[in-house]
Design a protein around this motif. Sequence first.
Motif, mmCIF file in Angstrom:
data_model
loop_
_atom_site.group_PDB
_atom_site.id
_atom_site.type_symbol
_atom_site.label_atom_id
_atom_site.label_comp_id
_atom_site.label_asym_id
_atom_site.label_seq_id
_atom_site.Cartn_x
_atom_site.Cartn_y
_atom_site.Cartn_z
ATOM 1 N N ASP A 148 0.943 -1.108 -0.079
ATOM 2 C CA ASP A 148 0.009 0.043 0.064
ATOM 3 C C ASP A 148 0.957 1.212 0.015
ATOM 4 O OD1 ASP A 148 -2.071 -1.250 -0.016
ATOM 5 O OD2 ASP A 148 -2.523 -1.310 1.972
ATOM 6 N N ALA A 149 2.069 1.129 0.561
ATOM 7 C CA ALA A 149 3.083 2.472 0.414
ATOM 8 C C ALA A 149 3.188 2.707 -1.006
ATOM 9 C CB ALA A 149 4.214 1.892 1.246
ATOM 10 N N ALA A 150 3.316 1.822 -1.750
ATOM 11 C CA ALA A 150 3.633 2.034 -3.439
ATOM 12 C C ALA A 150 2.539 3.297 -3.649
ATOM 13 C CB ALA A 150 3.556 0.929 -4.092
ATOM 14 N N LEU A 151 1.315 3.373 -3.075
ATOM 15 C CA LEU A 151 0.197 4.185 -3.567
ATOM 16 C C LEU A 151 0.515 5.616 -2.928
ATOM 17 C CD1 LEU A 151 -2.704 4.234 -5.061
ATOM 18 C CD2 LEU A 151 -3.713 3.839 -2.816
ATOM 19 N N ILE A 152 1.031 5.762 -1.889
ATOM 20 C CA ILE A 152 1.717 6.995 -1.579
ATOM 21 C C ILE A 152 2.897 7.465 -2.343
ATOM 22 C CG2 ILE A 152 2.691 8.237 0.435
ATOM 23 C CD1 ILE A 152 1.653 6.056 2.225
ATOM 24 N N ALA A 153 3.779 6.543 -2.729
ATOM 25 C CA ALA A 153 4.753 6.905 -3.483
ATOM 26 C C ALA A 153 4.427 7.203 -4.755
ATOM 27 C CB ALA A 153 5.663 5.438 -3.808
ATOM 28 N N ALA A 154 3.369 6.898 -5.516
ATOM 29 C CA ALA A 154 2.999 7.121 -6.767
ATOM 30 C C ALA A 154 1.973 8.314 -6.931
ATOM 31 C CB ALA A 154 2.577 5.881 -7.830
ATOM 32 N N SER A 155 1.544 8.710 -5.764
ATOM 33 C CA SER A 155 0.668 9.673 -5.486
ATOM 34 C C SER A 155 0.813 11.003 -6.476
ATOM 35 C CB SER A 155 0.238 10.136 -4.083
ATOM 36 O OG SER A 155 -0.655 11.284 -4.172
ATOM 37 N N PRO A 156 -0.357 11.215 -7.377
ATOM 38 C CA PRO A 156 -0.082 12.474 -8.183
ATOM 39 C C PRO A 156 -0.167 13.715 -7.191
ATOM 40 C CG PRO A 156 -2.029 11.110 -8.933
ATOM 41 C CD PRO A 156 -1.519 10.514 -7.800
ATOM 42 N N LEU A 157 -0.588 13.719 -6.116
ATOM 43 C CA LEU A 157 -0.556 14.761 -5.242
ATOM 44 C C LEU A 157 1.054 15.175 -4.841
ATOM 45 C CD1 LEU A 157 -3.385 14.163 -2.728
ATOM 46 C CD2 LEU A 157 -3.162 16.196 -4.328
ATOM 47 N N VAL A 158 1.959 14.070 -4.729
ATOM 48 C CA VAL A 158 3.174 14.238 -4.590
ATOM 49 C C VAL A 158 4.072 14.852 -5.548
ATOM 50 C CG1 VAL A 158 4.220 11.959 -4.623
ATOM 51 C CG2 VAL A 158 5.111 13.429 -3.042
ATOM 52 N N MET A 159 3.771 14.414 -6.818
ATOM 53 C CA MET A 159 4.174 14.945 -8.092
ATOM 54 C C MET A 159 3.799 16.483 -8.227
ATOM 55 S SD MET A 159 3.505 11.618 -10.702
ATOM 56 C CE MET A 159 3.741 9.838 -10.150
ATOM 57 N N VAL A 160 2.863 16.856 -7.482
ATOM 58 C CA VAL A 160 2.460 18.430 -7.875
ATOM 59 C C VAL A 160 2.714 19.331 -6.575
ATOM 60 C CG1 VAL A 160 0.481 19.629 -8.165
ATOM 61 C CG2 VAL A 160 0.500 17.646 -9.368
ATOM 62 N N HIS A 161 2.769 18.580 -5.374
ATOM 63 C CA HIS A 161 2.775 19.425 -4.185
ATOM 64 C C HIS A 161 3.880 19.090 -3.221
ATOM 65 C CE1 HIS A 161 -0.641 22.000 -5.343
ATOM 66 N NE2 HIS A 161 -1.400 20.768 -5.261
ATOM 67 N N ALA A 162 4.906 18.087 -3.624
ATOM 68 C CA ALA A 162 5.837 17.788 -2.453
ATOM 69 C C ALA A 162 6.750 18.959 -2.309
ATOM 70 C CB ALA A 162 6.954 16.715 -3.136
ATOM 71 N N PHE A 163 6.827 19.803 -3.350
ATOM 72 C CA PHE A 163 7.716 20.879 -3.179
ATOM 73 C C PHE A 163 6.946 22.384 -3.382
ATOM 74 C CE2 PHE A 163 10.192 17.714 -5.246
ATOM 75 C CZ PHE A 163 11.006 17.034 -4.239
ATOM 76 N N THR A 164 5.812 22.065 -3.028
ATOM 77 C CA THR A 164 4.861 23.578 -3.103
ATOM 78 C C THR A 164 5.086 24.244 -1.815
ATOM 79 O OG1 THR A 164 3.261 22.680 -4.592
ATOM 80 C CG2 THR A 164 2.618 24.476 -3.379
ATOM 81 N N ASN A 165 5.381 23.580 -0.706
ATOM 82 C CA ASN A 165 5.333 24.174 0.630
ATOM 83 C C ASN A 165 6.394 23.388 1.380
ATOM 84 O OD1 ASN A 165 4.524 25.537 3.085
ATOM 85 N ND2 ASN A 165 4.060 26.943 1.891
ATOM 86 N N PHE A 166 6.267 23.274 2.709
ATOM 87 C CA PHE A 166 6.877 22.535 3.687
ATOM 88 C C PHE A 166 6.251 21.498 4.207
ATOM 89 C CE2 PHE A 166 8.482 27.115 3.425
ATOM 90 C CZ PHE A 166 9.779 26.898 2.714
ATOM 91 N N ASP A 167 5.074 21.026 3.671
ATOM 92 C CA ASP A 167 4.251 20.075 4.235
ATOM 93 C C ASP A 167 5.042 18.781 4.385
ATOM 94 O OD1 ASP A 167 1.040 21.536 4.320
ATOM 95 O OD2 ASP A 167 2.587 22.326 3.232
ATOM 96 N N THR A 168 5.582 18.204 3.832
ATOM 97 C CA THR A 168 6.142 16.664 4.001
ATOM 98 C C THR A 168 6.836 16.530 5.110
ATOM 99 O OG1 THR A 168 8.228 17.158 2.838
ATOM 100 C CG2 THR A 168 6.413 16.313 1.520
ATOM 101 N N LEU A 169 7.421 17.827 5.880
ATOM 102 C CA LEU A 169 8.024 17.593 7.386
ATOM 103 C C LEU A 169 6.951 17.212 8.266
ATOM 104 C CD1 LEU A 169 9.889 21.115 7.261
ATOM 105 C CD2 LEU A 169 10.751 18.943 6.765
ATOM 106 N N ALA A 170 5.908 17.829 8.093
ATOM 107 C CA ALA A 170 4.839 17.293 9.108
ATOM 108 C C ALA A 170 4.310 16.097 8.698
ATOM 109 C CB ALA A 170 3.650 18.461 8.936
ATOM 110 N N THR A 171 4.201 15.345 7.356
ATOM 111 C CA THR A 171 3.687 14.251 7.213
ATOM 112 C C THR A 171 4.684 13.258 7.865
ATOM 113 O OG1 THR A 171 4.443 14.132 4.847
ATOM 114 C CG2 THR A 171 2.433 14.906 5.030
ATOM 115 N N ALA A 172 5.776 13.203 7.638
ATOM 116 C CA ALA A 172 6.843 12.375 8.185
ATOM 117 C C ALA A 172 6.719 12.199 9.700
ATOM 118 C CB ALA A 172 8.313 12.987 7.884
ATOM 119 N N CYS A 173 6.411 13.443 10.366
ATOM 120 C CA CYS A 173 6.206 13.274 11.905
ATOM 121 C C CYS A 173 5.059 12.506 12.292
ATOM 122 C CB CYS A 173 6.145 14.624 12.533
ATOM 123 S SG CYS A 173 7.670 15.732 12.329
ATOM 124 N N ALA A 174 3.889 13.019 11.462
ATOM 125 C CA ALA A 174 2.781 12.066 11.664
ATOM 126 C C ALA A 174 2.616 10.652 11.671
ATOM 127 C CB ALA A 174 1.555 12.975 11.001
#
Length: 522
Positions: A218-244
């Motif tokens: 199921d982690a592959a679905l996170i890896a291939a998410s279109p959202l990460v392709m568009v927004h991984a570097f839009t702001n700094f939110d992956t810091l919070a997703t890693a903590c959560a």
Amino acid sequence: MDDNTDGDDAPARTRAAAVSDTATLGPTDRVIPTWTEPLARAGSTPLGGPLGVHAVIGRHWFWTPLRAALLIALIGLTIGWFGKAACVQQHFSPETKKLELDWRSNRPFTAMCYSDIIPLYSAEQLDKGGFPYQTSWYDDEGKPTQHQRWMEYPVLTGLFQWVNAKLTDGWMKIANAGWLPTGLAVTVFFDISAFWLALAWLVTIWAVARTARRRPWDAALIAASPLVMVHAFTNFDTLATACAATALLAWARRRPALAGVLLGIGGAAKLYPLFLLGALLVLCVRAGRMRAFYTAAGAALATWVAVNLPIAVLFPRGWWEFFHRNSLRGADPDSIYNVITQFTGWQGFDGPLAFNESPVWLNLVTLVLFLACCAGIAYIALHAPIRPRVAQLGFLVVAAFLVTNKVWSPQYSLWLVPLAVLAVPRWRLLLGWMTLDALVWAPRMMFYLGDDKKGLPIDWFMSFVVLRDLAVIGLCVLIIYEIYHPTRDLIRMGGEDDPAGGVLDRAPDKFVLRKRVKELVG
């Protein structure tokens, strides 16, 4: 409810520990996506089709589901970086006689490459070398709207930007000496920030794969998410997703103190990881495991205070800026309130506001609506025939915040991705939602381009926002349905109770609003 019932009998503890220990799961215990997911089955055709019945699983010396997911993530993150790279292109300006960012012809919108990271380098005075929360400046200087500003991000996100700015300074000094490739400082700042943000997303994937136990693919679905392709570097939110995500893993491994520390760190970067404590509270009330909750909540509070207190004491006005600016913000373009305004002409709860006037009624309404949703979620958690899973309740809480909040910045949708994969791992459904959510970016950029520059009218943008909201609400409805019909829950259909539950996994109920209909899980 009896707080002294935090401990189960020894056999129950032994069974729960065996289930929670991924080392005890053999290859045949894994869920095989090409057997269970039509999307994975169809996608496997170019690679030889679904896994064979007699295939040897888990014996490859290198390729594991986690490593495959991380490789997919690297590809997705690379696509995401190239998507933003157009906005850090440089050109030699004949007017200023120096290199500048090539934002001619409204490039951020026409190329859809806009990223907050790029303008923040100068907007937050990071290029000047000052310390965040201590350094202030004036916006609109010389105009009636002139006002003093400080760093407007939570402490850890602000310090993250400052550290990257210092690394940029160091890079530029070495580059000027001829030892490294050089370019505009803002380009270096963006690339350094993107490196750490990509690493944080990889950590998110790692944590979800470990938490999912029988469903590592199921982690592959996170890896291939279109959202990460568009927004991984839009702001700094992956810091919070890693903590959560790592906090959920720590909770799943029965380490509530560590989970609390990670939630506190996440809350100091973005507020949303702290919302997960609400889900844990009602689940621990139902299971009578309040000691674990108190440990996690106490650790989260202590960590958040430890991170924030030095800045709050030394630079109180700068520290308060994040809360001050949020109180002044009106309805964001992506919020449901702005949708209603645009389609109906409604003037909002507060009507027209003067410059720097806080939308008091809007702030109050969003708070009341969110608290009402939380009360409803708590009722569901205590009333359902079987105790909901942590990820299910966590998704509902975060989704309720986003739907009712006055701000839904596009990258906030990243918050939902790990929770969605753990809560409702239906690949086609989730991929459809993530694709739709990612597509909101296109009409958003075209709307900002403006009608005079052949952009799209706002109706296109608003329509996609409505579809995005309906998709998220639809996921919430499905999760609530599966909470009340646990035999339809893919996780419980596989014989598990709650992989992310930790002390809650297979724990008996101590407090419910109705008696259990029947024992559906052992």
